[in-house]
Design a protein around this motif. Structure first.
Motif, mmCIF file in Angstrom:
data_model
loop_
_atom_site.group_PDB
_atom_site.id
_atom_site.type_symbol
_atom_site.label_atom_id
_atom_site.label_comp_id
_atom_site.label_asym_id
_atom_site.label_seq_id
_atom_site.Cartn_x
_atom_site.Cartn_y
_atom_site.Cartn_z
ATOM 1 N N ALA A 485 -13.042 -3.348 -3.743
ATOM 2 C CA ALA A 485 -13.384 -2.043 -4.324
ATOM 3 C C ALA A 485 -12.229 -1.537 -5.179
ATOM 4 O O ALA A 485 -12.426 -1.026 -6.292
ATOM 5 N N TYR A 486 -11.009 -1.689 -4.685
ATOM 6 C CA TYR A 486 -9.830 -1.282 -5.452
ATOM 7 C C TYR A 486 -9.684 -2.130 -6.718
ATOM 8 O O TYR A 486 -9.356 -1.617 -7.791
ATOM 9 N N LEU A 487 -9.890 -3.458 -6.587
ATOM 10 C CA LEU A 487 -9.761 -4.339 -7.754
ATOM 11 C C LEU A 487 -10.750 -3.945 -8.846
ATOM 12 O O LEU A 487 -10.423 -3.950 -10.040
ATOM 13 N N GLU A 488 -11.959 -3.607 -8.432
ATOM 14 C CA GLU A 488 -12.962 -3.189 -9.411
ATOM 15 C C GLU A 488 -12.559 -1.866 -10.045
ATOM 16 O O GLU A 488 -12.695 -1.673 -11.260
ATOM 17 N N GLU A 489 -12.024 -0.969 -9.225
ATOM 18 C CA GLU A 489 -11.650 0.355 -9.727
ATOM 19 C C GLU A 489 -10.531 0.278 -10.769
ATOM 20 O O GLU A 489 -10.519 1.037 -11.736
ATOM 21 N N CYS A 490 -9.589 -0.670 -10.573
ATOM 22 C CA CYS A 490 -8.458 -0.756 -11.507
ATOM 23 C C CYS A 490 -8.760 -1.695 -12.679
ATOM 24 O O CYS A 490 -7.886 -1.951 -13.518
ATOM 25 N N GLY A 491 -9.974 -2.259 -12.719
ATOM 26 C CA GLY A 491 -10.375 -3.086 -13.854
ATOM 27 C C GLY A 491 -9.893 -4.522 -13.795
ATOM 28 O O GLY A 491 -9.876 -5.206 -14.818
ATOM 29 N N THR A 544 -0.460 -5.989 -9.010
ATOM 30 C CA THR A 544 -1.618 -5.176 -8.612
ATOM 31 C C THR A 544 -2.188 -5.648 -7.285
ATOM 32 O O THR A 544 -2.521 -4.835 -6.401
ATOM 33 N N LEU A 545 -2.308 -6.970 -7.124
ATOM 34 C CA LEU A 545 -2.852 -7.516 -5.880
ATOM 35 C C LEU A 545 -1.986 -7.131 -4.691
ATOM 36 O O LEU A 545 -2.494 -6.733 -3.636
ATOM 37 N N ALA A 546 -0.660 -7.224 -4.850
ATOM 38 C CA ALA A 546 0.244 -6.855 -3.758
ATOM 39 C C ALA A 546 0.074 -5.380 -3.414
ATOM 40 O O ALA A 546 0.029 -5.002 -2.225
ATOM 41 N N ASP A 562 -0.336 9.913 10.577
ATOM 42 C CA ASP A 562 1.019 10.014 11.128
ATOM 43 C C ASP A 562 2.025 9.162 10.360
ATOM 44 O O ASP A 562 3.190 9.044 10.763
ATOM 45 N N LYS A 563 1.619 8.555 9.274
ATOM 46 C CA LYS A 563 2.465 7.595 8.570
ATOM 47 C C LYS A 563 3.366 8.274 7.526
ATOM 48 O O LYS A 563 2.971 9.238 6.870
ATOM 49 N N ILE A 564 4.575 7.715 7.405
ATOM 50 C CA ILE A 564 5.498 8.050 6.308
ATOM 51 C C ILE A 564 5.439 6.876 5.339
ATOM 52 O O ILE A 564 5.769 5.744 5.708
ATOM 53 N N ILE A 565 5.005 7.120 4.111
ATOM 54 C CA ILE A 565 4.775 6.025 3.167
ATOM 55 C C ILE A 565 5.815 6.095 2.047
ATOM 56 O O ILE A 565 6.019 7.159 1.440
ATOM 57 N N VAL A 566 6.432 4.951 1.795
ATOM 58 C CA VAL A 566 7.498 4.859 0.784
ATOM 59 C C VAL A 566 7.053 3.885 -0.313
ATOM 60 O O VAL A 566 6.609 2.773 -0.028
ATOM 61 N N PHE A 567 7.183 4.308 -1.567
ATOM 62 C CA PHE A 567 6.901 3.447 -2.714
ATOM 63 C C PHE A 567 8.173 3.308 -3.545
ATOM 64 O O PHE A 567 8.715 4.302 -4.025
ATOM 65 N N ASP A 568 8.636 2.062 -3.708
ATOM 66 C CA ASP A 568 9.824 1.799 -4.526
ATOM 67 C C ASP A 568 9.385 1.063 -5.800
ATOM 68 O O ASP A 568 8.997 -0.100 -5.761
ATOM 69 N N ASP A 569 9.448 1.774 -6.942
ATOM 70 C CA ASP A 569 9.024 1.238 -8.236
ATOM 71 C C ASP A 569 7.664 0.534 -8.148
ATOM 72 O O ASP A 569 7.551 -0.680 -8.349
ATOM 73 N N PRO A 570 6.596 1.267 -7.861
ATOM 74 C CA PRO A 570 5.280 0.638 -7.640
ATOM 75 C C PRO A 570 4.556 0.212 -8.909
ATOM 76 O O PRO A 570 3.488 -0.382 -8.811
ATOM 77 N N ILE A 571 5.084 0.532 -10.113
ATOM 78 C CA ILE A 571 4.327 0.245 -11.342
ATOM 79 C C ILE A 571 4.955 -0.874 -12.157
ATOM 80 O O ILE A 571 4.656 -1.029 -13.340
ATOM 81 N N PHE A 581 -4.035 4.038 -12.316
ATOM 82 C CA PHE A 581 -4.674 3.728 -11.036
ATOM 83 C C PHE A 581 -3.679 3.900 -9.896
ATOM 84 O O PHE A 581 -3.984 4.513 -8.860
ATOM 85 N N THR A 582 -2.474 3.333 -10.068
ATOM 86 C CA THR A 582 -1.436 3.429 -9.038
ATOM 87 C C THR A 582 -1.095 4.881 -8.752
ATOM 88 O O THR A 582 -0.984 5.305 -7.587
ATOM 89 N N GLN A 583 -0.925 5.655 -9.822
ATOM 90 C CA GLN A 583 -0.608 7.073 -9.673
ATOM 91 C C GLN A 583 -1.692 7.794 -8.869
ATOM 92 O O GLN A 583 -1.398 8.570 -7.950
ATOM 93 N N GLN A 584 -2.963 7.531 -9.203
ATOM 94 C CA GLN A 584 -4.068 8.209 -8.533
ATOM 95 C C GLN A 584 -4.135 7.848 -7.050
ATOM 96 O O GLN A 584 -4.377 8.710 -6.191
#
Length: 760
Positions: A485-491, A544-546, A562-571, A581-584
């Motif tokens: 579903a995510y793969l389709e959403e991001c094209g 994108t797959l990762a 309850d999660k703390i989520i960290v993104f390091d340079d996700p784009i 897509f990543t931002q959204q």
């Protein structure tokens, strides 16, 4: 939730000057590459896993400080890293960074078993890990029981080796009650002695090799071409004419002997003078020693060749090959081999032809020793045929050698055939005598009990694995559905199929297929030139797959709140669509999780995320402080004001959508310099003033020394100068002819280079 990062010391770019940071639910930390974003990510990963390696490998170079971290966490208190360990852990952290990608999804261009094992553990979560733990416990017990079995088998092997059996066959010997084993052994020995008599097959001879004469063509050529220039042709002719008129050829030796007795020019027979006699001079020249030796050499070599090409030698070859033909027919009954005989008629024809041609040349040479001869086609062809025959004989002998090896092997096997059967029966009888000794019976019983225990543990492991398999089927069905579903959403133009659990390794692993154009591709395929993860996905697809693997697991996590989520340079490596897509997705997660922390070097991305966040946001910037880094509060809202981002969007939209008209192209060309000036004023606020142009910045970069911030721009100097030289052509303040219309291809190239310079 992480309330505060109190202190960081001796880790990466952070040492003595770290200032305490208060965090909120949504946090953006901006920093250039190399300033310490990944260090923050590594510290948080260590805080989650308890693995000190993430911190220890980042010891601040040139610092004597002991590594230390203090982090205040809601409901947990202050977690302290000191003396290479944490006093408490925050296991609710989920971190997406390069470490996650390289350890769970792929490294470089390949996927190995470790990636698939780590991804499996990540996807199945805590409940699935519980099933995996049961499997691990069974594995530990199985290792212990296997060790006991090995020790038992080591002792049994001492006895089994006496019987010349492996342990398994030794243990499984069947006891025959009421049998006199010693008497049976004695009878078997007698049977073996009878079988040791030789059989017909062992007497049958192997096949023979044959030899073939090799005639030296070069020697023949040299000899036929030999002449003696000192001996006149007339002397030879006069002598031979005289012999033919008055004698026969047998008298030549008589004349030769007489010439030897001529002294003082007087005839040895009548005493008359022979001085001035032309015939005597012809005799003396004709019977010269060198002439005699030449004739002897001709006759000697001719006799050697006649011997080599004799009927006797040819007959020997016939006999050997005919004998081998018969032997081949015999041995083919017992050995499977291909035998190609020699065409004896062809050998005979070539043999006779060469012999007749050589005779012709030699007879002529014998009659005319001083006449040089040259080999012509009438003998060169027979020579070539003769050489072909030599090659055929050599190949034939090689074949005979291989066949003889097989014959000797067959003889040995035949000798041992029935004999080996009886000897094996004797071996079994001797083994039984050892096996059913009282003490060895006890060892065998212990082995039986250990094997049964191992079977029980194996069954328990299978049951646990079945439970894990069923659990993972349910999880992976949801996981696969969410990923696609995510793969389709991001094209994305590919899908994921057949996510499964595998056990090819120390731990369970995940396997999956890529579906591209309705064709399934195994991403782990390592065959050369075969479709695989390496050559079917772009860098953006892989990133994108990762990211989607990470997102999909979180979406199926019942404890997401309850999660703390960290993104390091996700784009990294993403195009504009996938960046959006990543931002959204990050914004969506922010509504569901306890806390979000974003680390990024991309100003536009941080601005866009910041603008779309509803609620309070903590914005921080990692800045250089001498040779280290510090983290400060950052007024992103103020930074976002002005024309920089508008100019950035103007260029970005042109690259992706093309020009509207010529005026639009001129606007983009002018904007290139403006966006670079805006970017570097933000990046170097103290070194690049608001009223300075890009050309002045270039001069400062060129003069900067290693201690100045602008020195870091040295590598980009030439590229920045080239872009500036292009853009300034379209500014009236620097070029009176600035109204010219840019070439679209050239403009797009410089616009793309501009964005790349900013993003890198």
């Amino acid at each position: 939730m992480i309330k505060k990062i109190i202190s960081v010391k001796g880790i990466g770019k952070f040492d003595q000057n770290f200032r305490a940071l208060e965090l909120k639910k949504f946090n953006i930390i901006y920093g250039e590459n190399g300033r310490g974003k990944s260090t923050i990510s590594a510290i948080l990963r260590s805080l989650c896993s308890g693995d000190p390696g993430h911190i220890l490998e980042r010891q601040t170079l040139g610092s004597s400080s002991n590594q230390e971290v203090r982090v205040e966490i809601d409901k947990l208190g202050i977690a302290i890293f000191k003396d290479n360990r944490w006093n408490k852990l925050a296991q609710s952290l989920e971190i997406f960074d390069s470490w996650f990608i390289h350890n769970n999804v792929y490294s470089g261009t390949h996927i190995d078993i470790d990636h698939r094992m780590n991804l499996h553990e990540f996807v199945i979560g805590e409940e699935g890990v519980g099933y995996a733990k049961q499997i691990d416990e069974c594995e530990i017990e199985l290792k212990l029981i296997s060790k006991d079995i090995s020790e038992n088998e080591r002792m049994l092997n001492n006895h089994a080796s006496r019987a010349d059996l492996d342990v398994s066959n030794f243990i499984n010997l069947i006891e025959e009650p009421d049998i006199d084993i010693d008497h049976q052994i004695e009878n078997k020995i007698m049977e073996i002695d009878i079988l040791k008599k030789a059989a017909e097959i062992t007497k049958k001879p192997s096949m023979d090799f044959t030899s073939f004469p090799r005639i030296s063509r070069s020697k023949l050529e040299d000899l036929l071409a030999t002449t003696l220039t000192e001996i006149s042709k007339d002397a030879e002719k006069n002598t031979l004419d005289h012999i033919n008129r008055h004698m026969d050829y047998k008298d030549e030796a008589w004349i030769q002997k007489g010439v030897e007795y001529i002294k003082d020019d007087k005839c040895p027979f009548c005493g008359q003078t022979v001085f001035g006699s032309e015939l005597i001079k012809a005799y003396q020249s004709y019977f010269d020693n060198r002439y005699i030796l030449l004739k002897q050499e001709i006759n000697t070599f001719y006799n050697e060749i006649k011997n080599d090409l004799s009927e006797r030698n040819l007959s020997t070859i016939y006999k050997i090959i005919i004998s081998n033909n018969s032997l081949a027919e015999y041995w083919n009954q017992y050995i499977d081999f291909e035998y190609n005989t020699i065409d004896l008629d062809l050998i005979r024809d070539n043999w006779d032809l060469l012999r007749s041609r050589i005779d012709k040349y030699f007879l002529n040479k014998i009659l005319n020793p001083l006449e040089p001869q040259e080999l012509k086609s009438d003998i060169l062809v027979p020579f070539r045929l003769h050489n072909f025959d030599i090659e055929r004989i050599n190949e034939y002998n090689s074949l005979i050698k291989e066949i003889n090896i097989a014959i000797e092997s067959k003889k040995k096997s035949v000798e041992l055939d029935d004999l080996s059967k009886k000897q094996n029966e004797l071996k079994v009888l001797n083994a039984k005598k050892i096996r059913f000794d009282k003490d060895i019976r006890i060892l065998c019983k212990d082995h039986e009990l250990l094997i049964e225990k191992k079977k029980q543990l194996t069954d328990q492991k299978k049951t646990a694995r079945a439970g894990l398999d069923q659990y993972t089927i349910d999880v992976f069905e949801r996981y696969e559905s969410k990923i696609n579903a995510y793969l389709e959403e991001c094209g994305a133009e590919f899908r994921i199929d057949q996510i499964r659990t595998g056990y090819r390794g120390k731990r369970p692993s995940v396997s999956y297929l890529l579906s591209i154009n309705e064709t399934q591709v195994d991403p782990s395929n390592s065959e050369t030139h075969a479709p695989s993860f390496k050559n079917t996905l772009s860098d953006g697809d892989k990133s994108t797959l990762a990211f989607i693997f990470f997102l999909s697991k979180l979406e199926n996590d019942p404890n997401l709140h309850d999660k703390i989520i960290v993104f390091d340079d996700p784009i990294s490596s993403l195009d504009s669509n996938r960046k959006n897509f990543t931002q959204q997705q990050i914004l969506n997660l922010a509504q569901k999780c306890k806390q979000i922390i974003i680390l990024s070097h991309d100003l536009k991305f941080t601005r866009d995320v910041y603008n779309d966040i509803s609620g309070e946001v903590c914005t921080l910037i990692i800045k250089r402080s001498k040779s280290n880094s510090i983290i400060e509060k950052w007024d992103l809202e103020t930074e976002a004001r002005g024309d920089y981002f508008k100019n950035y969007d103007t260029i970005y939209d042109y690259i992706n959508n093309g020009p509207l008209d010529d005026n639009h192209k001129r606007e983009v060309a002018k904007t290139i310099r403006l966006v670079l000036e805006g970017y570097y004023r933000i990046k170097f606020p103290k070194d690049f003033g608001s009223k300075e142009w890009l050309g002045e910045l270039l001069k400062k970069i060129n003069k900067a020394n290693e201690s100045e911030p602008l020195f870091s721009m040295k590598d980009d100097y030439l590229e920045l100068k080239a872009i500036n030289d292009y853009s300034k052509k379209f500014h009236h303040d620097q070029n009176p002819g600035a109204d010219l219309t840019p070439n679209d291809a050239e403009l797009k190239s410089f616009a793309t280079r501009t964005i790349k310079l900013i993003n890198d």
